[in-house]
Design an enzyme around this catalytic site. Structure first.
Site, short mmCIF file in Angstrom:
data_model
loop_
_atom_site.label_atom_id
_atom_site.label_comp_id
_atom_site.label_asym_id
_atom_site.label_seq_id
_atom_site.Cartn_x
_atom_site.Cartn_y
_atom_site.Cartn_z
N ARG A 1 0.81 -1.22 0.00
CA ARG A 1 0.00 0.00 0.00
C ARG A 1 0.85 1.27 0.00
NH1 ARG A 1 -2.17 -3.76 -1.05
NH2 ARG A 1 -4.11 -4.64 -0.28
N SER B 1 -10.86 0.54 3.29
CA SER B 1 -10.17 0.09 4.51
C SER B 1 -9.40 1.26 5.11
CB SER B 1 -9.21 -1.06 4.18
OG SER B 1 -9.92 -2.18 3.68
N GLU C 1 -4.64 4.09 6.09
CA GLU C 1 -4.36 3.85 4.67
C GLU C 1 -4.67 5.06 3.82
OE1 GLU C 1 -5.77 0.76 1.17
OE2 GLU C 1 -5.54 0.05 3.21
#
Length: 348
Positions: free
Chosen positions: A168, A245, A340
Site C-alpha cells: 500500500r 479500509s 491507509e
C-alpha cells in the site's frame, strides 16, 4: 489541449466520505496537458496543489485546503499486443478505475479482475500500490508518465522498478512533486485470470489456490464479496460512505507479533508476519456498527475496517473514531495501526 476550468470548490462533493471543507480554488483538467497547465499555474503563483481523482482515498480536514485542487478528468485507454502474447494497456490518469477493469474483463484480458469494485481513478493506483484479493498493482504495472514539478518537465515511461512499490505504498505516496499522468499495465490475453491466491476468493469460486478461471467469473465473485462488506459505492448506502479500509494490515517481526487465537496472519518476508487489522480491531472489542461522536460516524455494519459517515458529520468526528480504534488496539495488543487513506490538513 483543454484549458483547466474552475468548478465547485467544496471538497466534500468530491470525496467518497462526503466530508471536508472547501479548497481555495478547484479546477478540472480534461487531459494530461491541462493537468500540467493547472499545476504549473498554481506553482507559478506559489499556491499549494491537491490532486483529486475519485476522492476514495482522501480524508480532508474540516477547514478544507488552502490552495488549488486539480480534479483529474483525463480519459483514454489504448491496448497494444506484445510479442510474448501479453497486452499492454495504457490508461490516462483520470479514467475511472473500475470502468477500466470492466472493459478489460469484457475483452477477456486477465490481471485486473481481482481489483474489481475499487473506487477512484487510475492515476492513484500506482501511488498507493492498490491491492485486493491477492493481487497488487505492482504485479501488473509496466511504467508511468509523470509530471515533475521540480523541473517542470514530463518524464515518460518511468519503469515500475523505480517507484519503490510496497504494501500500500510507493515512492510517490506522500509526495506532491511528481504527478501521474498515465499508467501502463501488462495483462494476459489467454482468456484466463491471474492465479487465484486469496483463500476467501478461491472458496467462493470453488477452486484451489493457484488455479486460474475466466476473468468474468473472478470479477463477479470479487464484486459479490465486496458488496457483502459494504465496499462497492452506493450513494443510498451509508455503509459505502467511506475511504475503504481505513487501516493497513500491520507488518511486524515475528518475534514482536502478539499471539492471538484465531487472528488471521500471512507471511510477509523472512522473519516478518502481516496481521489482520480487522481481526485486531474485532478482538480489541470493537464491533460492526460501533458508533463514534453523536452517531454521525461509525464502523461499517458489515466490515470493521471501514469507517463510515452516517450523514451530518464532520471530519473531526471520523478522526475521533479512528483514534478510539487505534488506541484501543494499541492498548490491547501493543500494535499501532496506521491509516491507509491520505490525510489532507489533518492527522491522527
Amino acid at each position: 489541449m483543454s484549458a483547466p476550468t474552475s468548478i465547485d470548490a467544496r471538497l466534500s462533493a468530491h470525496t467518497t466520505l462526503r466530508l471536508g471543507g472547501p479548497a481555495s480554488r478547484l479546477v478540472t483538467a480534461a487531459d494530461a496537458d491541462a493537468v500540467v497547465a493547472a499545476v504549473a499555474a498554481a506553482d507559478a503563483a506559489g499556491e499549494r496543489v491537491l490532486l483529486l481523482g475519485g476522492g476514495s482515498n482522501l480524508v480532508v480536514a474540516d477547514a478544507g485546503f488552502d490552495g488549488t485542487a486539480v480534479l483529474l478528468a483525463s480519459t483514454g485507454v489504448h491496448t497494444e499486443p506484445r510479442p510474448d502474447g501479453s497486452v499492454v494497456v495504457t490508461v490516462e490518469a483520470g479514467e475511472d478505475w473500475d470502468a477500466v477493469v470492466a472493459a478489460t474483463v469484457a475483452q477477456g484480458l486477465g490481471g485486473f479482475e481481482c481489483l474489481s469494485g475499487i473506487p477512484g481513478r487510475t492515476g492513484a493506483t500506482p501511488v498507493q500500490n492498490v491491492g485486493a484479493y491477492g493481487v497488487e498493482i505492482s504485479d501488473l504495472l509496466v511504467d508511468v508518465d509523470l509530471y515533475d514539478r521540480r523541473s517542470g518537465t514530463v518524464r515518460e515511461h518511468v519503469p515500475a522498478a523505480e517507484l519503490g512499490l510496497g504494501y500500500r505504498t510507493s515512492v510517490l505516496k506522500g509526495r506532491d512533486d511528481a504527478i501521474v499522468l498515465r499508467v501502463r499495465f501488462a495483462l494476459s490475453a489467454d482468456g484466463l485470470s491471474a492465479p487465484i491466491r486469496y483463500a476467501e476468493l478461491a472458496r467462493t469460486l470453488g477452486v484451489t489456490a493457484g488455479e486460474r478461471v475466466s476473468p468474468a467469473a473472478a470479477r463477479e465473485a470479487v464484486l459479490d464479496l465486496r458488496r457483502g462488506k459494504g465496499m462497492v459505492l452506493d450513494a443510498a448506502d451509508h455503509d459505502t460512505w467511506s475511504a475503504g479500509s481505513f487501516f493497513t494490515n500491520p507488518i511486524l517481526p515475528v518475534a514482536d507479533a502478539p499471539q492471538v487465537e484465531g487472528l488471521t496472519a500471512w507471511p510477509a518476508g523472512e522473519g516478518f508476519v502481516k496481521l489482520s487489522a480487522a481481526g485486531l480491531i474485532q478482538q480489541a472489542g470493537f464491533t460492526r456498527g460501533h458508533a463514534g461522536p453523536g452517531g454521525r460516524v461509525a464502523l461499517s455494519s458489515r466490515h470493521v475496517l471501514a469507517l463510515t459517515h452516517r450523514g451530518g458529520g464532520h471530519t473531526e468526528d471520523l478522526l475521533a473514531l479512528a483514534r478510539e480504534v487505534r488506541d484501543g488496539v494499541a492498548e490491547r495488543f501493543g500494535v499501532t495501526l496506521h491509516p491507509e487513506p491520505v490525510l489532507v490538513g489533518c492527522s491522527l
